[in-house]
Design a protein around this motif. Structure first.
Motif, PDB file in Angstrom:
ATOM      1  N   GLU A  27     -42.058  -7.088 -41.939  1.00 32.89           N
ATOM      2  CA  GLU A  27     -40.764  -7.738 -41.737  1.00 32.89           C
ATOM      3  C   GLU A  27     -40.927  -9.254 -41.631  1.00 32.89           C
ATOM      4  N   HIS A 161     -31.295  -6.348 -38.376  1.00 34.29           N
ATOM      5  CA  HIS A 161     -31.050  -5.734 -39.689  1.00 34.29           C
ATOM      6  C   HIS A 161     -29.544  -5.569 -39.875  1.00 34.29           C
ATOM      7  N   THR A 173     -30.524  -0.007 -45.149  1.00 28.38           N
ATOM      8  CA  THR A 173     -30.780  -1.336 -44.600  1.00 28.38           C
ATOM      9  C   THR A 173     -30.830  -2.313 -45.767  1.00 28.38           C
ATOM     10  N   SER A 176     -32.729  -8.153 -43.629  1.00 29.29           N
ATOM     11  CA  SER A 176     -33.306  -8.363 -42.308  1.00 29.29           C
ATOM     12  C   SER A 176     -33.512  -9.861 -42.104  1.00 29.29           C
ATOM     13  N   THR A 207     -30.765  -4.531 -33.846  1.00 25.13           N
ATOM     14  CA  THR A 207     -32.083  -5.109 -33.681  1.00 25.13           C
ATOM     15  C   THR A 207     -33.105  -4.169 -34.315  1.00 25.13           C
ATOM     16  N   GLU A 208     -34.347  -4.648 -34.464  1.00 25.77           N
ATOM     17  CA  GLU A 208     -35.370  -3.797 -35.058  1.00 25.77           C
ATOM     18  C   GLU A 208     -35.697  -2.601 -34.169  1.00 25.77           C
TER      19      GLU A 208
END
Length: 219
Positions: A27, A161, A173, A176, A207-208
């Protein structure tokens, strides 16, 4: 992890087979690599098909079985082939539009922008609990939707995301980003979804870790 290996991990990330540490490192790479961000989006349909396969897998198959490297390589090759075919179709469409514009300019002016072509849908929302504001604009395309996201989030640092939820319950998704510490300036991201706007039930910023920040409902 070397840069080339990060590029090769795009399929594994899209399919959710990287471990938590490797996913976090990828990421970080995703923030600086538009090419990988586009490929992650393009893997959405394949990932959804694998999810459907997993739900229909007979009991004798081990539930933690994961796709091997050869399957990932095949998926990467198939996405590349679809991209090449898509570019060829785009060039043919552009050539045809030029011919039409030259041969019948009056008809183009009268009929240009057919019903639904390039139709854009915008929606904005603020979550009272998280304080996050976001605006999504989705433009209908032949392949799905072109998505632009503007977001204000002053509670960083954290990775977030944008998740598209289809009317069939599937999730994708599409982009990001990393929020800097106490930076409430608006960020703008552009990406794409395999779903058309009328197939999308809502958009969610998370959030992740999966914490919900704001929901954007087009209804």
């Amino acid at each position: 992890m070397r840069s080339l290996e990060r590029h090769r991990d795009v399929g594994a990330y899209a399919l959710g087979v990287l471990d938590e540490a490797e996913a976090f490192r990828f990421e970080d790479h995703l923030m600086e690599c538009p090419s990988c961000a586009v490929q992650v989006t393009e893997f959405g349909p394949a990932a959804r098909q694998l999810m459907l396969y997993r739900s229909a897998t007979p009991r004798p198959v081990h539930p933690l079985a994961k796709p091997g490297p050869r399957m990932l390589d095949r998926l990467v090759s198939e996405v590349a082939a679809r991209n090449r075919a898509g570019r060829r179709r785009l060039l043919l469409a552009l050539a045809a539009s030029v011919v039409i514009a030259v041969s019948a300019p009056v008809a183009v002016m009268a009929q240009g922008g057919g019903a639904g072509a390039g139709r854009a849908v915008s929606i904005a929302a603020t979550d009272e609990r998280s304080g996050v504001w976001a605006e999504v604009t989705a433009e209908d395309e032949a392949w799905g939707s072109h998505v632009e996201l503007r977001v204000k989030d002053g509670a960083g640092p954290r990775v977030c995301h944008l998740v598209v939820i289809g009317r069939d319950g599937s999730e994708e998704t599409v982009t990001s980003w990393r929020v800097d510490r106490h930076d409430a300036r608006p960020n703008t991201m552009r990406s794409g979804s395999a779903m058309h706007p009328d197939q999308i039930a809502r958009y969610e910023v998370r959030t992740e870790q999966g914490e919900h920040l704001v929901t954007l409902d087009p209804r």
